[in-house]
Design an enzyme around this catalytic site. Structure first.
Site, PDB file in Angstrom:
ATOM      1  N   THR A 236      -5.005  -4.006   4.931  1.00  0.00           N
ATOM      2  CA  THR A 236      -4.196  -3.281   5.574  1.00  0.00           C
ATOM      3  C   THR A 236      -4.440  -2.075   4.197  1.00  0.00           C
ATOM      4  OG1 THR A 236      -2.473  -2.354   6.331  1.00  0.00           O
ATOM      5  CG2 THR A 236      -2.398  -4.124   4.868  1.00  0.00           C
ATOM      6  N   CYS A 237      -4.362  -1.393   4.595  1.00  0.00           N
ATOM      7  CA  CYS A 237      -4.013  -0.416   3.526  1.00  0.00           C
ATOM      8  C   CYS A 237      -3.844   0.977   4.308  1.00  0.00           C
ATOM      9  CB  CYS A 237      -5.309   0.361   2.616  1.00  0.00           C
ATOM     10  SG  CYS A 237      -6.404   1.045   4.300  1.00  0.00           S
ATOM     11  N   GLY A 238      -3.906   2.490   3.810  1.00  0.00           N
ATOM     12  CA  GLY A 238      -3.208   2.972   4.241  1.00  0.00           C
ATOM     13  C   GLY A 238      -3.622   3.484   5.611  1.00  0.00           C
TER      14      GLY A 238
END
Length: 281
Positions: A236-238
């Site tokens: 996951t990330c932004g």
């Protein structure tokens, strides 16, 4: 079964650029909050590897949502990539001019849609230049090809699946954002979003996977940076872009089945009812 290295060198591409089944894709992208002087498409228009088409993740995306560049449905995806001249039987080489952002994302998107004959150019456009590769500024004439989408749902996770993994511990959830955003010591660049992280997730900033020259770190170095690299994993990330860099790193370690949380922190943190953890993992 995907095996081997998900990357190719600039030297390899230079030797194989004119092979009839090779399709080169420029995926250069700059997040709006970076306020870059140029868009990815403008960067491509100025200079690109001969024959490279531009894949814009903000154009080839799902509609009907405020979330940025979500994966489109297979019908739309097939229609758009066909027009880029990408189709069945092609060996696709993706690169960018911004440290794998968003070459890794396009690599992941093609694989989700069932096209596993895709590699990323290690070091991107800078490596190509260093190899003495030619550049052009004319858009190539893309010949439309048939693209058969066979969706691999195992490479894509939604919020409900991530929430279940967070609660059960069934997957390692690895967050690619900078450490300050993960711990909530630094703000999110997207206005209105709190910082912090999904409970139970761990932090592996995607920037740490990349060498100063823009190439991906070696297998031995990645083993020290990516946790439990053979375990079931969700990245996951932004907004689902740099999470794909982690997936690329895991693939280099032999774990090709890592899933990406497409909505990532933008989707998770937009609902105040969802739990947010702060501090170190």
């Amino acid at each position: 079964m995907e095996t081997g290295d998900p990357l190719v060198t600039a030297g390899w591409l230079k030797q194989n650029l004119n092979a009839p089944d090779i399709r080169v894709v420029d995926a250069t992208y700059y997040a709006p909050f970076l306020k870059a002087e140029k868009t990815g498409r403008e960067d491509w228009a100025e200079a690109h590897i001969p024959g490279a088409v531009h894949f814009d993740i903000d154009a080839i995306k799902a509609g009907g949502t405020d979330l940025p560049h979500m994966l489109p449905d297979p019908i739309m995806f097939s229609s758009r990539v066909r027009k880029l001249g990408i189709g069945d039987g092609n060996r696709v080489i993706v690169y960018d001019n911004n440290n794998f952002c968003a070459a890794a994302r396009v690599w992941w998107m093609l694989r989700v849609m069932g096209h596993d004959d895709v590699k990323v150019l290690d070091g991107g456009l800078a490596a190509w230049k260093a190899e003495g590769g030619e550049l052009e500024d004319m858009p190539p004439v893309a010949v439309e090809r048939h693209f058969t989408a066979r969706v691999r749902s195992d490479l894509l996770k939604d919020t409900a699946q991530v929430a279940a993994a967070s609660e059960s511990g069934s997957h390692t959830i690895v967050d690619a954002r900078a450490t300050g955003r993960f711990t909530a010591e630094a703000p999110e660049p997207r206005e209105g979003l709190p910082s912090g992280h999904i409970p139970g997730s761990v932090n592996a900033p995607s920037a740490d996977l990349i060498n100063p020259d823009g190439t991906l770190k070696t297998v031995s170095e990645l083993q020290d940076l990516l946790p439990n690299h053979r375990a079931p994993t969700i990245t996951t990330c932004g907004s689902g872009v740099t999470a794909a860099i982690l997936a690329l790193g895991f693939a280099r370690l032999g774990n090709w089945d890592v899933a990406v949380y497409d909505g990532s922190w933008t989707e998770w943190a937009s609902d105040p009812a969802r739990p947010v953890a702060t501090g170190a993992a």
